[in-house]
Design an enzyme around this catalytic site. Structure first.
Site, PDB file in Angstrom:
ATOM      1  CG  HIS A  85      -0.937   1.376   6.996  1.00  0.00           C
ATOM      2  ND1 HIS A  85       0.376   0.655   8.522  1.00  0.00           N
ATOM      3  CD2 HIS A  85       0.026   1.512   7.188  1.00  0.00           C
ATOM      4  CE1 HIS A  85       1.036   1.063   7.496  1.00  0.00           C
ATOM      5  NE2 HIS A  85       1.329   2.213   7.055  1.00  0.00           N
ATOM      6  CD  GLU A  86      -1.040   2.422   2.698  1.00  0.00           C
ATOM      7  OE1 GLU A  86      -1.036   3.235   2.759  1.00  0.00           O
ATOM      8  OE2 GLU A  86      -0.509   1.319   3.176  1.00  0.00           O
TER       9      GLU A  86
ATOM     10  CD  GLN B 218       3.064   5.856   3.038  1.00  0.00           C
ATOM     11  OE1 GLN B 218       1.988   5.537   2.693  1.00  0.00           O
ATOM     12  NE2 GLN B 218       3.872   5.209   3.932  1.00  0.00           N
TER      13      GLN B 218
ATOM     14  N   GLY C 254       0.525  -0.830  -0.105  1.00  0.00           N
ATOM     15  CA  GLY C 254      -0.219  -0.141  -0.508  1.00  0.00           C
ATOM     16  C   GLY C 254       0.596   1.195  -0.320  1.00  0.00           C
TER      17      GLY C 254
ATOM     18  CB  CYS D 141       5.136   2.072   8.047  1.00  0.00           C
ATOM     19  SG  CYS D 141       4.803   3.562   7.411  1.00  0.00           S
ATOM     20  CG  LEU D 142       6.550   0.852   1.726  1.00  0.00           C
ATOM     21  CD1 LEU D 142       5.653   1.144   0.902  1.00  0.00           C
ATOM     22  CD2 LEU D 142       7.720   0.407   2.324  1.00  0.00           C
TER      23      LEU D 142
ATOM     24  CG  HIS E  49      -0.202   6.328   5.888  1.00  0.00           C
ATOM     25  ND1 HIS E  49       1.434   7.425   5.872  1.00  0.00           N
ATOM     26  CD2 HIS E  49       0.511   5.262   5.830  1.00  0.00           C
ATOM     27  CE1 HIS E  49       2.115   6.108   6.718  1.00  0.00           C
ATOM     28  NE2 HIS E  49       1.913   4.859   6.689  1.00  0.00           N
TER      29      HIS E  49
HETATM   30  O1  K1U Z   1       1.434   2.146   4.295  1.00  0.00           O
HETATM   31  C1  K1U Z   1       2.699   1.841   3.872  1.00  0.00           C
HETATM   32  O2  K1U Z   1       4.031   2.551   4.352  1.00  0.00           O
HETATM   33  C2  K1U Z   1       3.122   0.355   3.073  1.00  0.00           C
HETATM   34  C3  K1U Z   1       2.626  -0.638   3.998  1.00  0.00           C
HETATM   35  C4  K1U Z   1       1.244  -1.648   3.812  1.00  0.00           C
HETATM   36  C5  K1U Z   1       1.053  -2.540   5.357  1.00  0.00           C
HETATM   37  C6  K1U Z   1       1.623  -3.131   5.377  1.00  0.00           C
HETATM   38  C7  K1U Z   1       0.762  -4.138   6.786  1.00  0.00           C
HETATM   39  C8  K1U Z   1       0.545  -4.383   7.388  1.00  0.00           C
HETATM   40  C9  K1U Z   1      -0.550  -2.697   7.155  1.00  0.00           C
HETATM   41  C10 K1U Z   1      -0.112  -2.223   6.303  1.00  0.00           C
HETATM   42  C11 K1U Z   1       3.784  -1.444   3.226  1.00  0.00           C
HETATM   43  O3  K1U Z   1       3.686  -2.055   2.724  1.00  0.00           O
HETATM   44  S1  K1U Z   1       5.280  -1.886   3.864  1.00  0.00           S
HETATM   45  C12 K1U Z   1       5.932  -3.789   3.406  1.00  0.00           C
HETATM   46  C13 K1U Z   1       4.912  -4.681   3.226  1.00  0.00           C
HETATM   47  O4  K1U Z   1       4.562  -4.886   4.383  1.00  0.00           O
HETATM   48  C14 K1U Z   1       5.371  -5.967   2.677  1.00  0.00           C
HETATM   49  C15 K1U Z   1       6.224  -5.752   1.299  1.00  0.00           C
HETATM   50  C16 K1U Z   1       6.713  -6.275   0.552  1.00  0.00           C
HETATM   51  C17 K1U Z   1       5.726  -7.625   0.537  1.00  0.00           C
HETATM   52  C18 K1U Z   1       4.670  -7.684   1.348  1.00  0.00           C
HETATM   53  C19 K1U Z   1       4.349  -7.009   2.748  1.00  0.00           C
HETATM   54 ZN    ZN Z   2       2.665   3.764   5.995  1.00  0.00          ZN
END
Ligand code: K1U
Ligand code: ZN
Length: 175
Positions: free
Chosen positions: A139-140, A55, A50, A97-98, A143
């Site tokens: 989560h999104e 972001q 996401g 979270c990225l 943000h």
């Molecule tokens: O919004 C963001 O920072 C993105 C975040 C979203 C998220 C992840 C997990 C639970 C709730 C919301 C991410 O994508 S972090 C990376 C991640 O979870 C992932 C990366 C590669 C493959 C699978 C998952």
């Molecule tokens: Zn995030």
């Protein structure tokens, strides 16, 4: 031949733009399709499941999500998404979270949520989500309101994580 969209830099904590409430997208805003395409390319590259417009430094209520594997992508572009219902039941799930890369924590949220949004064609859409999709959508949408997953943790866990991340960033700048 299709050119790859330019990637966008992802803002990191403690950038104050991550703490600002984003503005609603106006109907027919011509910037949205290209921005959504760049956000999806940025999210796939990261990689993540996401990404919210704040972001990437855009104060707009725009989210992209794709939970599927690379070989069967199912991108969702959500304009002005809103949580319109939430279960009393809660579920705990590990989140990342990225904007805080490399840090993960268990977050407790409503297990099932109803989310409404407008898609890129202007149609109103709704989903009842559970599992990872429910956590990701909450989560999104957080943000968009300047809320980070660490805000759902105890002050002790949050401060430990934020301090550790700040230390890592400082060390990276020195290298
Ligand atoms: O919004 C963001 O920072 C993105 C975040 C979203 C998220 C992840 C997990 C639970 C709730 C919301 C991410 O994508 S972090 C990376 C991640 O979870 C992932 C990366 C590669 C493959 C699978 C998952
Ligand atoms: Zn995030």
């Amino acid at each position: 031949m299709n050119a790859e969209p330019d990637l966008l830099p992802i803002l990191l904590v403690p950038d104050p733009r991550l703490r600002t409430k984003a503005k609603p997208v106006a109907p027919g805003d011509p910037r949205i399709p290209a921005l959504a395409e760049r956000m999806l390319a940025t999210m796939y590259k990261a990689p993540g499941i996401g990404l919210a417009a704040p972001q990437v430094g855009e104060s707009l209520r725009l989210v992209v999500v794709d939970l599927q594997a690379e070989d069967r992508r199912e991108p969702m572009v959500m304009v002005n998404p809103e949580v319109t219902g939430a279960s009393r039941d809660l579920a705990a799930r590990e989140e990342g979270c990225l904007s805080l890369p490399g840090h993960f924590a268990e977050v407790t949220r409503p297990a099932v949520v109803k989310v409404r949004w407008t898609d890129l064609s202007g149609a109103r859409r709704e989903v009842e989500a559970d599992g990872l999709l429910a956590a990701c959508l909450q989560h999104e949408i957080d943000h968009l309101d300047g809320v980070l997953f660490v805000d759902h943790l105890s002050a002790l866990k949050r401060n430990m994580m934020l301090r550790k991340f700040a230390k890592e960033q400082k060390a990276k700048q020195r290298d």
